[in-house]
Write an enzyme that holds these catalytic residues in place. Structure first.
Site, PDB file in Angstrom:
ATOM      1  N   ASP A   1      -4.724 -13.707  -3.076  1.00 54.81           N
ATOM      2  CA  ASP A   1      -5.024 -14.923  -4.061  1.00 54.81           C
ATOM      3  C   ASP A   1      -6.694 -13.911  -5.054  1.00 54.81           C
ATOM      4  OD1 ASP A   1      -7.248 -14.394  -2.270  1.00 54.81           O
ATOM      5  OD2 ASP A   1      -6.526 -16.288  -0.883  1.00 54.81           O
TER       6      ASP A   1
ATOM      7  N   SER B   1       9.037   9.933  -2.359  1.00 53.04           N
ATOM      8  CA  SER B   1       8.096  11.011  -0.841  1.00 53.04           C
ATOM      9  C   SER B   1       7.615  10.931  -0.521  1.00 53.04           C
ATOM     10  CB  SER B   1       7.547  12.328  -2.410  1.00 53.04           C
ATOM     11  OG  SER B   1       6.546  11.614  -2.807  1.00 53.04           O
TER      12      SER B   1
ATOM     13  N   ASN C   1      -3.200   8.507   3.989  1.00 51.15           N
ATOM     14  CA  ASN C   1      -1.625   8.412   4.121  1.00 51.15           C
ATOM     15  C   ASN C   1      -1.802   7.879   5.353  1.00 51.15           C
ATOM     16  OD1 ASN C   1      -1.918   8.406   1.343  1.00 51.15           O
ATOM     17  ND2 ASN C   1      -0.126   9.944   1.242  1.00 51.15           N
TER      18      ASN C   1
ATOM     19  N   ASP D   1       8.905   8.124  -6.559  1.00 50.72           N
ATOM     20  CA  ASP D   1       9.828   8.616  -6.398  1.00 50.72           C
ATOM     21  C   ASP D   1      10.336   8.951  -4.251  1.00 50.72           C
ATOM     22  OD1 ASP D   1       8.346   9.838  -5.267  1.00 50.72           O
ATOM     23  OD2 ASP D   1       9.022  12.430  -6.168  1.00 50.72           O
TER      24      ASP D   1
ATOM     25  N   HIS E   1       0.449   3.861  -2.734  1.00 44.11           N
ATOM     26  CA  HIS E   1       0.232   5.542  -2.553  1.00 44.11           C
ATOM     27  C   HIS E   1       1.823   6.204  -2.880  1.00 44.11           C
ATOM     28  CE1 HIS E   1      -3.314   5.111   0.294  1.00 44.11           C
ATOM     29  NE2 HIS E   1      -3.609   4.263  -0.607  1.00 44.11           N
ATOM     30  N   ASP E   2       2.805   6.302  -2.984  1.00 37.73           N
ATOM     31  CA  ASP E   2       4.047   7.359  -3.104  1.00 37.73           C
ATOM     32  C   ASP E   2       3.683   6.904  -4.682  1.00 37.73           C
ATOM     33  OD1 ASP E   2       6.822   8.242  -3.072  1.00 37.73           O
ATOM     34  OD2 ASP E   2       7.564   6.348  -4.195  1.00 37.73           O
TER      35      ASP E   2
ATOM     36  N   GLY F   1       4.952  10.411  -8.643  1.00 34.41           N
ATOM     37  CA  GLY F   1       5.199   9.386  -9.432  1.00 34.41           C
ATOM     38  C   GLY F   1       6.364   7.998  -7.748  1.00 34.41           C
TER      39      GLY F   1
ATOM     40  N   HIS G   1      -6.255  -5.233  -3.497  1.00 35.72           N
ATOM     41  CA  HIS G   1      -7.073  -5.912  -1.581  1.00 35.72           C
ATOM     42  C   HIS G   1      -7.539  -6.796  -0.992  1.00 35.72           C
ATOM     43  CE1 HIS G   1      -9.041  -1.488  -2.663  1.00 35.72           C
ATOM     44  NE2 HIS G   1      -7.683  -1.263  -2.454  1.00 35.72           N
TER      45      HIS G   1
ATOM     46  N   ARG H   1       0.953  -1.106   0.264  1.00 33.50           N
ATOM     47  CA  ARG H   1       0.046   0.091   0.280  1.00 33.50           C
ATOM     48  C   ARG H   1       1.061   0.996  -0.247  1.00 33.50           C
ATOM     49  NH1 ARG H   1      -3.218   3.047   4.253  1.00 33.50           N
ATOM     50  NH2 ARG H   1      -4.756   3.495   3.936  1.00 33.50           N
TER      51      ARG H   1
END
Length: 335
Positions: free
Chosen positions: A264, A87, A105, A85, A77-78, A83, A204, A73
């Site tokens: 799965d 961050s 986040n 990176d 999210h990054d 991009g 998920h 995750r």
């Protein structure tokens, strides 16, 4: 005399060859301008980097199986914001809030694992391996651990970004409340197509969610105290028992009703039965093409094949390479 000249010629030739070989050996490798396989071996900057990330990640996951979902995750999210990176790893400094402080986040976890891996790698390869690559590799290795083989390839050579802004998160990161049009639009902006959208939603199948991310579907979907009609009634009853209104903020529910820790295809079976936890899960059935892919991905072979392709594509979003960005000493702060 001829023998002496011959000897001198051979000697000079050998000296020239040796000098040329030495020059070639000492010449610094060219920095690739795109992600490549085995970047740290190819550039000889830290040949053992990927093996070390794998070893350290697997040691952590063996002690805490929830890390697979957490690290995946964080990587996701990054990549969707500025991009891939790293961050997302930067801490807030002064009044400039970083991505990490954005509401979507706040529930992220696993940062300490990336920190520990970085510390160990810095001991043997100071400022050679980026936090962005460590995150991408650790996410893959954590999810792959139960399978004893990598589930997707991770191309490397990313460099770390120097900017992380809370204001960049909204409008770039898909939310659990998104409808299909919003999801498709956000993925398209990142050059990800509908197959990538459905396949990456399959992440998920592992992990948990706090009740607040879906409780509206249970108690007040249209503002009239009703439930989301797209949610299976029996599953809705189950969720209401887990998350009574008002719910305890600390309560979590598995995102996949059949298996929370196992990577799965049960997620797609659940979505097809209208048992997707989020509105964004249910939205996959609101488009004919997407719904067909959901049914297709109930086949493990079809899902795992596409998931691998989609993770490679996602891992290449707006990456910094060559001389762009930097290689952080500490993943939480810029140099």
């Amino acid at each position: 005399m001829m023998k002496i000249r011959y000897f001198l010629s051979i000697t000079l030739l050998l000296v020239f060859i040796a000098a040329a070989a030495a020059a070639k050996k000492s010449k610094p490798p060219v920095k690739p301008v795109s992600l490549i396989p085995n970047f740290y071996k190819v550039t000889r900057s830290c040949p053992q980097a990927e093996k070390l990330v794998k070893k350290l990640t697997e040691e952590k996951v063996q002690k805490d199986w929830t890390l697979s979902a957490k690290l995946l995750r964080v990587h996701y999210h990054d990549c969707f914001v500025r991009g891939c990176d790293a961050s997302i790893l930067l801490n807030t400094v002064g009044a400039n809030q970083s991505e990490k402080d954005a509401r979507p986040n706040l529930s992220l976890g696993g940062f300490e694992v990336i920190d520990e891996i970085k510390i160990q790698i810095e001991k043997i390869c100071p400022q050679k391996v980026s936090c962005a690559d460590i995150l991408a590799l650790a996410a893959r290795d954590a999810v792959s651990f139960p399978f004893k083989k990598p589930l997707w390839d991770v191309l490397t050579g990313r460099r770390d970004g120097r900017v992380s802004l809370i204001s960049d998160v909204n409008g770039n990161l898909p939310s659990p409340f998104s409808d299909f049009a919003t999801l498709q639009g956000l993925f398209s902006k990142k050059n990800l197509d509908i197959n990538d959208l459905v396949a990456l939603s399959g992440a998920h199948t592992i992990g948990v969610s706090h009740c607040g991310a879906f409780s509206r579907r249970l108690f007040n979907f249209t503002g009239k105290g009703d439930a989301d009609p797209s949610l299976d009634p029996a599953y809705a009853d189950f969720l209401r028992r887990q998350c009574p209104n008002p719910a305890n903020p600390a309560t979590v529910v598995g995102m996949d009703p059949n298996s929370t820790l196992t990577f799965d295809t049960h997620y797609f079976t659940a979505v097809n039965k209208r048992q997707g936890l989020f509105q964004s899960d249910a939205a996959l059935l609101n488009d004919d093409a997407s719904a067909r892919i959901v049914r297709k991905f109930q086949s493990p072979a079809a899902f795992f094949r596409q998931f691998a392709k989609s993770m490679v594509k996602m891992g290449g979003i707006e990456v910094l390479v060559g001389d762009a960005g930097e290689i952080r000493k500490d993943c939480r702060v810029i140099n």
